[in-house]
Write an enzyme that holds these catalytic residues in place. Structure first.
Site, PDB file in Angstrom:
ATOM      1  CE  LYS A  87      -4.399   0.999   2.273  1.00  0.00           C
ATOM      2  NZ  LYS A  87      -5.152   0.836   3.533  1.00  0.00           N
ATOM      3  CB  ILE A  88       2.258   3.131  -2.569  1.00  0.00           C
ATOM      4  CG1 ILE A  88       2.959   1.791  -2.718  1.00  0.00           C
ATOM      5  CG2 ILE A  88       3.143   4.321  -2.851  1.00  0.00           C
ATOM      6  CD1 ILE A  88       4.423   1.785  -2.417  1.00  0.00           C
TER       7      ILE A  88
END
Ligand code: G3P
Length: 216
Positions: A87-88
């Site tokens: 998750k960015i």
């Protein structure tokens, strides 16, 4: 529409799994802290434990905000388990990191998305999922579900493969509205999912069926 549970709480993940409707899990640093999971080793172990409970994708968020740091963390998280999705956050270096990780075959979830423009960038970079936060938009008097519908329309128009993962879901109606808007995935706490079960006519109908059966 896939159902993910938005929590790092293992009991709640097990309960949703037992219901037979769970397709994956999303976490974030706030949710990990809420469960008291601290320290790199414990955090990594917790992600692996979640992957052992569920069969689908498990989003694990990077803490770094620079390109090199996100790549380093993302590769380490992805190496933990094949179900891990990195998750960015939707920031400039985040877009570059999504591009890099997706070119390496690592699944990504672009988080903290609040506009159609950000969603277009995430798709162009090759994100596996894009996470518009609908509850937080509602919190500032902006219709969060409309953003989900807008992103779904744009992605369909251009055949983007990025899946629209509606996040920051606060109640049961959000789930139904996201389904109407064509979201690919909803990620929500356990309570809104359980809320889908409820209808007073189901309860009174069942009560009557059982009472009549007893009389027969
Ligand atoms: O998936 C993102 C979500 O955890 C954010 O939810 O309720 O903190 O806005 P919320």
């Amino acid at each position: 529409m896939k159902f993910f549970i938005d929590t790092a709480n293992l009991d709640q993940i097990r309960e949703a799994m037992d219901l037979g409707i769970l397709d994956g899990v999303t976490t974030n640093p706030s949710l990990m802290a809420k469960e008291g999971i601290r320290g790199d080793e414990n955090i990594r172990r917790h992600y692996v434990e979640i992957c052992q409970i569920v069969e689908g994708d498990v989003s694990a968020e990077v803490i770094a905000t620079d390109f090199e740091g996100m790549i380093r963390e993302g590769e380490a998280l992805a190496a933990l388990h094949p179900q891990i999705v990195v998750k960015i956050p939707m920031i400039k270096d985040g877009v570059k990191a999504i591009k890099y990780l997706s070119s390496k075959g690592i699944k990504t979830n672009c988080t903290l998305v609040f506009s159609a423009g950000q969603a277009i960038l995430a798709a162009k970079a090759g994100a596996t999922y894009v996470s518009p936060f609908i509850g937080r938009l509602d919190d500032i008097s902006t219709e969060g579900v409309e953003l989900v519908a807008q992103i779904v329309d744009i992605y369909r128009y251009y055949d983007f493969e990025t899946q629209v993962l509606a996040a920051s879901i606060r109640h049961t109606m959000h789930i139904i509205q996201c389904a109407e808007a064509g979201a690919d995935v909803v990620t929500c706490p356990l309570q809104p999912i359980l809320g889908l079960l409820n209808h007073p006519l189901t309860d009174s109908g069942l009560e009557k069926f059982l009472a009549d059966h007893k009389k027969a």
